[in-house]
Design a protein around this motif. Structure first.
Motif, mmCIF file in Angstrom:
data_model
loop_
_atom_site.group_PDB
_atom_site.id
_atom_site.type_symbol
_atom_site.label_atom_id
_atom_site.label_comp_id
_atom_site.label_asym_id
_atom_site.label_seq_id
_atom_site.Cartn_x
_atom_site.Cartn_y
_atom_site.Cartn_z
ATOM 1 N N ILE D 198 1.347 -13.945 -0.502
ATOM 2 C CA ILE D 198 0.311 -13.118 0.107
ATOM 3 C C ILE D 198 0.850 -12.641 1.442
ATOM 4 C CG2 ILE D 198 -2.048 -13.047 0.978
ATOM 5 C CD1 ILE D 198 -2.461 -15.504 -1.017
ATOM 6 N N ALA D 199 1.018 -11.334 1.550
ATOM 7 C CA ALA D 199 1.626 -10.768 2.750
ATOM 8 C C ALA D 199 0.553 -10.300 3.717
ATOM 9 C CB ALA D 199 2.549 -9.616 2.374
ATOM 10 N N VAL D 200 0.704 -10.674 4.986
ATOM 11 C CA VAL D 200 -0.221 -10.226 6.033
ATOM 12 C C VAL D 200 0.533 -9.348 7.013
ATOM 13 C CG1 VAL D 200 -1.966 -10.935 7.695
ATOM 14 C CG2 VAL D 200 -1.210 -12.538 5.931
ATOM 15 N N GLY D 212 0.164 -1.332 12.922
ATOM 16 C CA GLY D 212 0.273 -2.159 11.735
ATOM 17 C C GLY D 212 0.210 -1.393 10.428
ATOM 18 N N ILE D 213 -0.207 -0.142 10.476
ATOM 19 C CA ILE D 213 -0.292 0.663 9.249
ATOM 20 C C ILE D 213 1.093 0.780 8.611
ATOM 21 C CG2 ILE D 213 -0.650 3.004 8.354
ATOM 22 C CD1 ILE D 213 -3.212 1.544 8.786
ATOM 23 N N SER D 214 2.096 0.979 9.434
ATOM 24 C CA SER D 214 3.455 1.087 8.923
ATOM 25 C C SER D 214 3.860 -0.202 8.204
ATOM 26 C CB SER D 214 4.396 1.371 10.094
ATOM 27 O OG SER D 214 5.721 1.390 9.671
ATOM 28 N N THR D 215 3.549 -1.331 8.803
ATOM 29 C CA THR D 215 3.869 -2.616 8.176
ATOM 30 C C THR D 215 3.106 -2.784 6.871
ATOM 31 O OG1 THR D 215 3.886 -3.441 10.459
ATOM 32 C CG2 THR D 215 4.175 -5.051 8.712
ATOM 33 N N LEU D 216 1.846 -2.425 6.913
ATOM 34 C CA LEU D 216 1.010 -2.523 5.712
ATOM 35 C C LEU D 216 1.605 -1.716 4.568
ATOM 36 C CD1 LEU D 216 -1.678 -3.126 4.212
ATOM 37 C CD2 LEU D 216 -2.633 -1.135 5.344
ATOM 38 N N LEU D 217 1.958 -0.473 4.848
ATOM 39 C CA LEU D 217 2.538 0.381 3.812
ATOM 40 C C LEU D 217 3.826 -0.211 3.286
ATOM 41 C CD1 LEU D 217 1.933 3.883 5.411
ATOM 42 C CD2 LEU D 217 0.838 2.959 3.382
ATOM 43 N N SER D 218 4.631 -0.713 4.192
ATOM 44 C CA SER D 218 5.900 -1.311 3.801
ATOM 45 C C SER D 218 5.676 -2.449 2.819
ATOM 46 C CB SER D 218 6.607 -1.817 5.053
ATOM 47 O OG SER D 218 7.789 -2.485 4.727
ATOM 48 N N MET D 219 4.729 -3.309 3.122
ATOM 49 C CA MET D 219 4.489 -4.461 2.253
ATOM 50 C C MET D 219 3.926 -4.036 0.905
ATOM 51 S SD MET D 219 3.048 -7.189 5.026
ATOM 52 C CE MET D 219 4.163 -8.270 5.950
ATOM 53 N N LEU D 220 3.091 -3.015 0.898
ATOM 54 C CA LEU D 220 2.538 -2.527 -0.365
ATOM 55 C C LEU D 220 3.622 -1.936 -1.253
ATOM 56 C CD1 LEU D 220 -0.718 -0.872 0.953
ATOM 57 C CD2 LEU D 220 -0.621 -2.709 -0.724
ATOM 58 N N ASN D 221 4.700 -1.472 -0.629
ATOM 59 C CA ASN D 221 5.794 -0.861 -1.372
ATOM 60 C C ASN D 221 6.927 -1.827 -1.633
ATOM 61 O OD1 ASN D 221 5.366 2.152 -1.758
ATOM 62 N ND2 ASN D 221 4.689 1.824 0.352
ATOM 63 N N SER D 222 6.674 -3.101 -1.432
ATOM 64 C CA SER D 222 7.749 -4.077 -1.598
ATOM 65 C C SER D 222 8.423 -3.932 -2.953
ATOM 66 C CB SER D 222 7.188 -5.492 -1.466
ATOM 67 O OG SER D 222 8.215 -6.418 -1.716
ATOM 68 N N CYS D 223 9.745 -3.915 -2.941
ATOM 69 C CA CYS D 223 10.482 -3.831 -4.193
ATOM 70 C C CYS D 223 10.563 -5.196 -4.871
ATOM 71 C CB CYS D 223 11.872 -3.260 -3.956
ATOM 72 S SG CYS D 223 12.848 -4.252 -2.827
ATOM 73 N N ALA D 224 10.124 -6.232 -4.193
ATOM 74 C CA ALA D 224 10.139 -7.561 -4.796
ATOM 75 C C ALA D 224 8.833 -7.783 -5.544
ATOM 76 C CB ALA D 224 10.320 -8.620 -3.716
ATOM 77 N N GLY D 226 5.677 -10.074 -7.096
ATOM 78 C CA GLY D 226 4.914 -11.240 -6.707
ATOM 79 C C GLY D 226 4.299 -11.171 -5.332
ATOM 80 N N VAL D 227 4.314 -9.979 -4.718
ATOM 81 C CA VAL D 227 3.765 -9.816 -3.377
ATOM 82 C C VAL D 227 2.450 -9.043 -3.444
ATOM 83 C CG1 VAL D 227 4.139 -8.868 -1.071
ATOM 84 C CG2 VAL D 227 6.082 -9.766 -2.369
ATOM 85 N N SER D 228 1.365 -9.639 -2.981
ATOM 86 C CA SER D 228 0.142 -8.864 -2.790
ATOM 87 C C SER D 228 -0.220 -8.903 -1.316
ATOM 88 C CB SER D 228 -0.996 -9.397 -3.659
ATOM 89 O OG SER D 228 -1.385 -10.682 -3.238
ATOM 90 N N VAL D 229 -1.101 -8.029 -0.892
ATOM 91 C CA VAL D 229 -1.257 -7.754 0.527
ATOM 92 C C VAL D 229 -2.721 -7.835 0.929
ATOM 93 C CG1 VAL D 229 -0.727 -6.070 2.353
ATOM 94 C CG2 VAL D 229 0.691 -6.159 0.306
ATOM 95 N N VAL D 230 -2.982 -8.281 2.157
ATOM 96 C CA VAL D 230 -4.337 -8.233 2.715
ATOM 97 C C VAL D 230 -4.335 -7.320 3.946
ATOM 98 C CG1 VAL D 230 -4.983 -10.511 1.834
ATOM 99 C CG2 VAL D 230 -3.945 -10.294 4.105
#
Lengths: 248, 248, 248, 248, 248, 248, 248, 248
Positions: D198-200, D212-224, D226-230
């Motif tokens: 779970i990525a924050v 933080g929007i940039s970080t949020l977008l980055s995590m949503l686009n993770s190429c790995a 098993g990652v979900s985002v809050v």
């Protein structure tokens, strides 16, 4: 089913007027009945002649066709929006009353008559490019049983055209304003009338219009009172909303 | 002044009942009279007890104070929104009926009584953080002569709380839904009732809420029919709109 | 290879049990072995029946075909997502077990059996337009060895439909919620269950939906606890995630 | 109450085992009982030691204080997030067990013991500036009864630090990754482990970070996988979610 | 109709020079006459040789054709913008003077001669990809009666090319700067001349250009004085504006 | 022309070595000469074997063809980017050395040999979908006279692949990192090397990737030092930049 | 440790030159040694006089102070950025060489001498408001051992000022361009020089500048070659990058 | 210095009228003279009474003060914008003619008289909250020598107020429209007049106004011709632009 009705049912069952199966059935559905407002609403809607609505974008022709067939079988008036020409070609022989408004991309099938309101909805549009949204709104309003007056091409670039039509706008019960670009028409009319206005931003424009986002923002920031807004190009939604108001 | 009145004026002038000066004056103002709807609307509003509205954000205390004084002098009910505590301190002695709703940041001055509607507006809010917007809407609705029922803390995270209040919501004539975060409350209610809904997104939330933009977008995309939207935190606008509908 | 194993290897080499070549080989790969978790994970995944995944968007048909051939040769189950009809036509004869889910745009090739979980993943979708994402998620979950229950068309515009299916949702171990438009379904379910929810925003909608961005933001702002979010239309990612949880 | 139970109740009533009043009462509440999951969930939560959660942003000190008092009276553990220093000063004497984590801006009041899990949640953070979010997550996880391991300052700019801690991360049941700036840590870890992540995203950064929007977008686009985002800075949400998974 | 004219009309009527019907007619239209500036403006425009303008995007070929026919019948010069090749094929035989600028996607029909200004408008463009917008501006300026000088391919990547053309730019009365990408040309020229500059951002670019939004923002933030901006790709608007200035 | 040269010219003229015409000519061009750096730069570039670059997007085939012909006539190496297959078909016979890299959409024409650097540029790419950008960068770097090493498919989802290639990356003089999705590769490498890194975000991804904007933002926020960024998909720009550095 | 070194170690161990403990130690750290580049890089950096860098935003005064103390103890030069005046007051007596650049918000502590480069970095800024970013870049470049030339107030609104300074810019090895508003300076210089340019957008501007986003986008879209970009206001990052290049 | 002048200089030098030093000096500055337009423009501006402009945002009080002193010494009229009250307090005694417009945050120092135009600029504003921008524009226009007419509070919510003022607007030579919220005023006026209009979006509004971005977009999308736009709240820029036009 309210408390008194439950008490009655219990007594009916005890007195043997209804079987335990029947009582169980009815009570099993109690939650559903208590929750099932939407369904009851559906019933009410069907009773009041409100048609089901089929939003065709993202549905296959086959899906749309079978939904229409089911509705016709249930003797329900049909309103289908965002219907492509190709989709129409497939379903056009489903019913003799099926009509296709190509500009508005709307199919209506009146399988039973619609009672029309005394009061009317005014649909006011800025330019000719807004006509597809106007037509979607107009067809929706009509099949929902509303009288409609359409006034087009009264954009603010030549505001005298609007003033010439102000009487007909002012005699309506509720107003739908359809406009693209800077969407100023909603504000202008908002300053001139005392009816509720439902503003529909259209995606008419280019560049900084951002596919209607600019118009949407403009309408949300209207300095005139009495203006509320629906989604971009959502002629259906505006008309549905206006119909609710017009039937009050 | 309609066609018949103009004809009458012309004859009155010809017959000497009015001077050429007077006729010229009246006719010179024809355009103004024809344009002057808003003013006439104002008159009508004053007649129907609708107060003037002062949006205080970006106005100085002095400006607000003198507008209030002028309105009191004209015997007009006053509604002032976005009033800071500091501003209130300066104007609080302007009239004995002046009342300040600190949570809603609203001042009302009832210099004359308001006739209330039979039907009421339901204001439904998701959480306690939405209360400032609720209060702005409530005060607006009240001074515009609407009965109001407020239902709060019925957000979708515990949707059974909403169902417990559904009756009171359903008996309203028009519904204002106030919600922040994902704004789902508007859609839920939209699926449960058949009244028009005016949704007010609030800036309650953080991060990806984007100061209410996320909520606004959510409400504009509501899959439920009958929902239209006003600007973020615009409790006044929602209530004004609802009042127009409630008075139909 | 831990410290003890290294010591053992050194002694084995000194004692002549392994040649210097062999010792050098193993030790040369130590970093790689210590770093090579992903590779080890791959081994483990293959052992546990997890297939390799081919994301076909932006790959040529030839690239996809040769990857599939290599995987079949390695006796690996194949999952390929975002497969166009044209791509399918080229590869369809690669293996007798190759199956194409056209709606979900997914190819699976089960070259060896998959062991299924006792517990199941519930995939809950708001509308029929969300079905392509549902199908991508479903196929992914299945080939990763998860039992799946799919519940569709339970959008919040008629929330009673959701309540009728709540039992089946609540008996799952983890829930995937697929919704477009305002994405309220995730919040509603989040308020009704105590399982972890993985929300997938879909690009279903128009105008202010911004191709799913609006839905994404809505889900990230959910007022319900227990909701995490993946990228727009990322049915695969949601199912992969859910599978990890379902296998705990 | 399922169908069989309703049938039983009916028979009990008919047989006179329960009065018509009692039967009516129970059946009147059937909908509520069927709807009232959230309430039942609350009961279950209280039973399982899950505390109520108070989100203090946008609440007054008085509101927070009275909610806490009510919870203490009900013998419920308290978790309050986003608590300012000022707010803490007012409530600090409510209970001897009240503790304030100033960095995480969290108050916990353990009025009764919490049973801890065997398995643990790993909270992995990129840098020291992410610590407030880490602390919010840690306190939440703890009071929800989870063992926690915190690993900080392992950002990708010096990735060897991460590798040195990989063992402890890999032995967890579920992982929370807290990172700002480009948020690459979530992807790196996602490629190295097989647990759900779970990525924050945090609002740590400046300029093009866009809070933080940039970080949020980055995590949503993770190429790995098993990652979900809050939501941004939502340490509480991540921990709540992780707790659901950790208790499976 | 001014006050004096109204007085005159009244006397004419009293004296019997005009009937009450005629007087009523004229006075009934007073508002319209007073409001009808746009119409009067149109008259003035026709008098001054300004053509009507047809924006063809979102209009059907039939609509465009009939508007053109009406204008030709009224002996009005025609300017039609955003005309596709297909549209041109349909209307090309409407008038012998009809000309199609394919690059600029503009049709002009000079049914009567246009008086040209002494002073000229300089249209300065950064690159060859900006030429369609340049051509739209040029054709607009010409049919509005302006002399035009076009300078292209003087982008800032090779700023000496601009300096070589500075004389011709400086002798203009007003300057249109057409540029895509970072749009720096507007600022450079703004620092070198003392004429008003109308900047047209073009959608030339890719990626972070965001279809011209980046260029638009850049021009709005120009550190040089005297630069105002129109919508992306709006060559017509820039030329219309420049023509107003050039005719002062 | 510096001060000394001007003095010399004046004396030459006074002494009759050059005519007043010649002196006037040279001095008239002084500004141009002083301004004409770009031109001088061009000369220098041509001298150093740097080719002209033709960006073909938004140019017609005819324009491209005639630019190429002119350059071949001037004996200049040609680099053309964003060349469609159709465009290639038209120009392919212009020169026997013309080569088309279809994946990279690049045409090069080496009409004269290019001197290659000792040091090399490392181009590191995350996945196979990034290859078009890699190829554009590689062709650009080559014709600008740089040795190049390409390392692909080393995305962070399997970071051990990157470590296996670290040696070859570290021996480069400057590094280009090409990645889509969350773009974490730039940060990872930034933490592992001490060369300058030029990061190229690609538009590889979907949904919240926003056509590469998300990747761009991620790279701009890299927590690793030494990373600068160019526009999305701008393989040419990255290679041009890297070439400047590699030639230092 | 490469393959040959491992073989050597094995033989050394077998021959008894090193103990099994020592061999195990070294080999146990092999992964770490292979991974531990960043650490090795740190060593190399310390060796080459590169200081550690402390980014103070979001760190407490205490954290910053203890990091500085540790670095001074390790005899390392200190660079701290984003240092508030208050923070400076607390740490100012840590070392006699501590210097605070208030405009640039930078603290440097030279505990040992820095070797300066022959070549220099040119820092070129558009206006006086960009000076804080210039100072951050200048201090960073200096402590990293680079000669620096600063040229300010050469914005494009008076481009002749730039030309007067072109010589000094052109003699640099690498150029940092610092600009806000439309950021055109980067493009202009890019067209005039052949060095690599690192562009730093600043948040100088208002309204549509969007806190530097507009400038950032502008620079990313530069039509001039050789320009790469760092985050908004990131003077440190630009200088670090430039230092890497300047030391090549 | 044109070709003829150069020739003359050469002859003067040859004839001994000027020394080689003098000739070299003048010719050395040729480029500068040819480039130095801005400087020449400055001279021209000073000659024509145009003041220097000091944008005070982001400048220190000391910087502003010394610029003002220098300008007063050079006998130049001063215009300083965005001047805080604090800044004014420091500089207020610099000159007896120094005047501070607190609402517009503008300081003007007329050290010499300004010649006023016959024609005037109309500044039309929607509401009282727009007055700060109006005042900045008005002061700018005045010191640049323009007669000004200000019309305020004519927003579209009561459009009859605008019509009452239309005469004075129409007699202007150029119009500045200042509006916030939905910015419809620019379009309305654009449809009513034939002068060029410079629209200034203001940041007046809230929520979806996005600090003026919404207004800006609205104005850029104006359906009325003749409207160009400057940055949000840029009253100075609009007036500077209008002054250029008014002086034509």
């Amino acid at each position: 089913m309210n408390r008194e009705e439950i008490r009655q049912l219990l007594e009916n069952y005890k007195n043997g007027y209804i079987s335990i199966e029947s009582a169980t059935d009815q009570l099993s559905e109690l939650p559903f009945t208590d929750l099932g407002f939407a369904m009851i609403d559906n019933h009410r809607e069907l009773r009041t002649g409100y048609p089901e609505v089929i939003y065709c974008e993202g549905k296959t022709v086959e899906q749309v066709k079978s939904i229409m067939e089911a509705m016709i079988k249930k003797n329900t008036n049909v309103l289908a929006t965002r219907v492509s020409k190709e989709m129409y070609e497939v379903v056009k022989d489903l019913h003799p009353n099926l009509e296709y408004n190509q500009l508005g991309r709307v199919i209506t099938i009146k399988v039973k008559p619609v009672t029309m309101t005394e009061s009317y909805i005014a649909i006011v549009a800025a330019g000719t490019s807004d006509l597809p949204v106007v037509e979607e709104a107009r067809e929706t309003a009509l099949i929902l049983g509303n009288r409609v007056e359409v006034i087009t091409d009264v954009g603010v670039a030549g505001v005298h055209r609007l003033f010439a039509k102000l009487d007909i706008i002012r005699r309506s019960k509720v107003i739908i304003v359809v406009a693209g670009m800077e969407g100023a028409l909603a504000s202008i009319i908002g300053g001139l009338v005392s009816q509720p206005i439902i503003a529909v931003p259209t995606s008419v424009g280019y560049g900084a219009n951002l596919n209607g986002i600019s118009t949407l923002l403009s309408m949300l920031n209207s300095c005139a009172n009495g203006v509320s807004v629906v989604n971009i190009d959502n002629g259906f939604g505006a008309a549905y909303n206006a119909s609710l108001i017009n039937h009050l």
